[in-house]
Design a protein around this motif. Structure first.
Motif, PDB file in Angstrom:
ATOM      1  N   ILE A 114       0.877  -1.176   0.000  1.00  0.00           N
ATOM      2  CA  ILE A 114       0.000   0.000   0.000  1.00  0.00           C
ATOM      3  C   ILE A 114       0.913   1.224   0.000  1.00  0.00           C
ATOM      4  O   ILE A 114       1.719   1.400   0.921  1.00  0.00           O
ATOM      5  CB  ILE A 114      -0.922   0.050   1.223  1.00  0.00           C
TER       6      ILE A 114
ATOM      7  N   VAL B 299       1.187  -7.317   4.166  1.00  0.00           N
ATOM      8  CA  VAL B 299       0.956  -5.960   3.681  1.00  0.00           C
ATOM      9  C   VAL B 299       2.136  -5.092   4.099  1.00  0.00           C
ATOM     10  O   VAL B 299       2.503  -5.047   5.282  1.00  0.00           O
ATOM     11  CB  VAL B 299      -0.355  -5.371   4.242  1.00  0.00           C
TER      12      VAL B 299
ATOM     13  N   ALA C  84       3.526  -1.166   3.984  1.00  0.00           N
ATOM     14  CA  ALA C  84       3.106   0.221   3.792  1.00  0.00           C
ATOM     15  C   ALA C  84       4.325   1.082   3.484  1.00  0.00           C
ATOM     16  O   ALA C  84       5.338   1.022   4.195  1.00  0.00           O
ATOM     17  CB  ALA C  84       2.399   0.746   5.039  1.00  0.00           C
TER      18      ALA C  84
ATOM     19  N   THR D  94       3.131   7.527   5.248  1.00  0.00           N
ATOM     20  CA  THR D  94       3.348   6.678   6.424  1.00  0.00           C
ATOM     21  C   THR D  94       4.028   7.442   7.551  1.00  0.00           C
ATOM     22  O   THR D  94       4.038   6.982   8.691  1.00  0.00           O
ATOM     23  CB  THR D  94       4.191   5.441   6.066  1.00  0.00           C
TER      24      THR D  94
ATOM     25  N   THR E 231      -1.671   5.698   9.029  1.00  0.00           N
ATOM     26  CA  THR E 231      -1.487   4.248   8.934  1.00  0.00           C
ATOM     27  C   THR E 231      -2.261   3.520  10.035  1.00  0.00           C
ATOM     28  O   THR E 231      -2.794   2.427   9.801  1.00  0.00           O
ATOM     29  CB  THR E 231       0.005   3.882   8.999  1.00  0.00           C
TER      30      THR E 231
ATOM     31  N   SER F 241      -5.124   0.647   9.400  1.00  0.00           N
ATOM     32  CA  SER F 241      -5.095  -0.666  10.061  1.00  0.00           C
ATOM     33  C   SER F 241      -6.369  -0.915  10.855  1.00  0.00           C
ATOM     34  O   SER F 241      -6.921  -2.025  10.839  1.00  0.00           O
ATOM     35  CB  SER F 241      -3.877  -0.775  10.990  1.00  0.00           C
TER      36      SER F 241
ATOM     37  N   GLU G 243      -2.607  -5.824   9.547  1.00  0.00           N
ATOM     38  CA  GLU G 243      -1.267  -5.442   9.978  1.00  0.00           C
ATOM     39  C   GLU G 243      -0.535  -4.831   8.791  1.00  0.00           C
ATOM     40  O   GLU G 243      -0.657  -5.303   7.659  1.00  0.00           O
ATOM     41  CB  GLU G 243      -0.472  -6.661  10.447  1.00  0.00           C
ATOM     42  N   GLN G 244       0.254  -3.781   9.053  1.00  0.00           N
ATOM     43  CA  GLN G 244       1.065  -3.173   8.005  1.00  0.00           C
ATOM     44  C   GLN G 244       2.525  -3.128   8.453  1.00  0.00           C
ATOM     45  O   GLN G 244       2.833  -2.626   9.540  1.00  0.00           O
ATOM     46  CB  GLN G 244       0.589  -1.754   7.701  1.00  0.00           C
ATOM     47  N   HIS G 245       3.394  -3.658   7.624  1.00  0.00           N
ATOM     48  CA  HIS G 245       4.828  -3.662   7.899  1.00  0.00           C
ATOM     49  C   HIS G 245       5.462  -2.425   7.261  1.00  0.00           C
ATOM     50  O   HIS G 245       5.216  -2.129   6.090  1.00  0.00           O
ATOM     51  CB  HIS G 245       5.471  -4.929   7.340  1.00  0.00           C
TER      52      HIS G 245
END
Length: 524
Positions: free
Chosen positions: A259, A395, A397, A402, A408, A412, A418-420
């Motif tokens: 994303i 996912v 980001a 960010t 972010t 979520s 979850e976004q890494h």
């Protein structure tokens, strides 16, 4: 003497560049802001000479003094796309570049091509349904509306291929970018659809196809004189910026999804061999045999920056603090973020923005949070389409947005994902440097420079509020679409050319020093 790779990315609002060592260490950064021209409603353009080429010259002037010529082992440029600039035989742009899906001028040509070839046949052969994202309808628009320019065109280019041509003299296009030129590219055979391409773009040769990490030529003397790059340095093809950014963030395994929080929201998932999806773009990937699914929303960082300027241009730290103090749900506000129409999931260039629930008690903090929440609801709709096509395994980001951690967190919370976050946030230009390193053979093709630094998890405390907000959001576009379409058709007193104001990002790279704006990885 340590070898260096130069990566340059031309975005919607700025051009960024890095110098990196073969192990991924960044030793130099540069950035130049530029403007997006909107000559008419639904149009979005860049001047290829003034914006693209002059930015390349500027970032080279920032990075190359003091660097000995022998240290530059590879150069790679990515850029916004898919876009279109016709040039004559001397590589002079014949008009401003027509940009990616935010430029919606070719709606009639989309309809015509669907009638001519059939929407199902276009999807099956090219992997994507025709939309404002596709280059083919814009080529047809150019022939119909500016035939004198078409008659003088010796080739057509995207941002990355135009700069590659200026550097090397080679007329090439990477296979990923070509696969977004529907209906000119045949994904079933991995090459140009010669029959359709000849009909849609007659009289102008098609560029030679290459992979993004492929060396296409070397720096010629004229380009060296303008940029300071050494004559003979290898130039790698590059690709569209979002795919270079996904590559930089390690989105390379099946199921990985990026994303990108930029001027628009963009999504790229490594897909392998799946069936074309009507609401997603199915394309060649950065690497052979790694096809991708993609989607894009039309406004994100451009909308937050518009709002900030509308309410008096407070600093980002100030207005973000106000938004963070608001509860989930923005005290009863709901925003439909279709301020430039919308791409995924509704593909409606006549959609318009809506702010529902306003009262005299609302302030700019609630408005900013509501914008973030509206974008997040749109992201949730897009992710649901991806899940229907194939599972999402991870996912990642990326992008300037960010840096506004609130954004972010809201995505979520609303999307329940979850976004890494990767350690290196410079984005597509970092991916370009890696593509250059791979292309010239300094590192193996499987090399991955990305390093995860944080994970953003959903907050269960906001789940009930956002469940209700999502239900209302899903009803808002159907309830307002007819009104928006009628408003879009109303005559305007003033339709003259204007330029969107420059946007700047958080102060995390060399030239980002004036405004702490959490938007702008630029995004295609």
């Amino acid at each position: 003497m340590e070898e260096l790779l130069l990566g340059i990315d031309i975005g919607t609002a700025s051009t960024k560049a890095v110098l990196a060592l073969p192990d991924g260490t960044v030793v130099g950064r540069a950035q130049r802001q530029h403007t997006l021209s909107v000559p008419r409603p639904g149009w979005a353009e860049h001047d290829a000479e003034e914006v693209w080429w002059n930015d390349v010259r500027a970032v080279c002037a920032d990075l190359l003094p003091g660097v000995s010529a022998g240290r530059i082992r590879g150069v790679c440029v990515s850029g916004i796309g898919p876009c279109l600039v016709p040039c004559d035989a001397e590589l002079r742009p014949l008009r401003a570049a027509i940009l990616y899906g935010v430029d919606t001028r070719a709606a009639a040509e989309i309809d015509e091509l669907e009638r001519r070839y059939g929407a199902d046949a276009i999807l099956a052969r090219g992997g994507s349904a025709l939309s404002s994202q596709a280059v083919g309808p814009k080529l047809l628009w150019l022939q119909r509306h500016e035939p004198d320019i078409w008659a003088r065109a010796a080739g057509w280019y995207m941002a990355s291929s135009y700069v590659a041509a200026r550097l090397t003299g080679e007329y090439v296009l990477d296979r990923h970018s070509a696969s977004q030129c529907d209906p000119l590219y045949d994904l079933t055979v991995g090459g140009w659809a010669e029959d359709w391409a000849t009909e849609v773009a007659p009289g102008v040769p098609l560029p030679r196809l290459v992979w993004p990490s492929e060396v296409v030529g070397t720096i010629r003397a004229s380009a060296a004189a303008e940029t300071g790059l050494p004559v003979g340095a290898p130039v790698v093809a590059g690709t569209i910026d979002a795919w270079a950014e996904a590559f930089s963030a390690g989105v390379r395994r099946s199921g990985d999804l990026m994303i990108m929080y930029g001027s628009s929201m963009f999504f790229v998932q490594v897909a392998g061999d799946v069936s074309p999806q009507p609401l997603l773009w199915y394309t060649e990937g950065v690497e052979p045999a790694k096809r991708t699914l993609a989607a894009g929303m039309s406004t994100a960082g451009t909308l937050t920056e518009w709002l900030r300027r509308l309410v008096g241009s407070p600093s980002w730290s100030e207005i973000l603090a106000e938004a963070e103090s608001c509860p989930a749900g923005s005290r009863g506000l709901l925003v439909l973020p279709y301020f430039s129409g919308e791409r995924t999931p509704i593909y409606d260039p006549l959609a318009r923005g809506v702010v529902a629930g306003l009262t005299l008690s609302h302030g700019r903090g609630e408005l900013l949070r509501a914008v973030y929440e509206g974008i997040a609801c749109g992201v949730r709709q897009v992710l649901a389409i991806f899940v229907e096509a194939m599972p999402i395994s991870r996912v990642v980001a990326v992008g300037g947005g960010t840096r506004a951690l609130l954004w972010t967190k809201i995505v979520s919370d609303v999307g329940r994902i979850e976004q890494h976050l990767p350690e290196e946030a410079i984005g597509a230009s970092y991916g370009d440097a890696l593509l250059a390193a791979i292309g010239v053979g300094l590192v193996p093709p499987e090399t991955d420079w990305s390093k995860p630094v944080a994970v953003v998890e959903p907050d269960a405390r906001n789940e009930a509020t956002y469940r209700e907000l999502i239900e209302l959001y899903d009803q808002l576009y159907p309830a307002t679409a007819a009104i928006s379409h009628r408003l879009a058709a109303l005559p305007r007193d003033r339709e003259g050319s204007h330029r969107l104001p420059e946007t700047r990002t958080d102060d995390t790279s060399a030239a980002e020093t004036r405004t702490a704006s959490p938007i702008a990885s630029d995004g295609g």
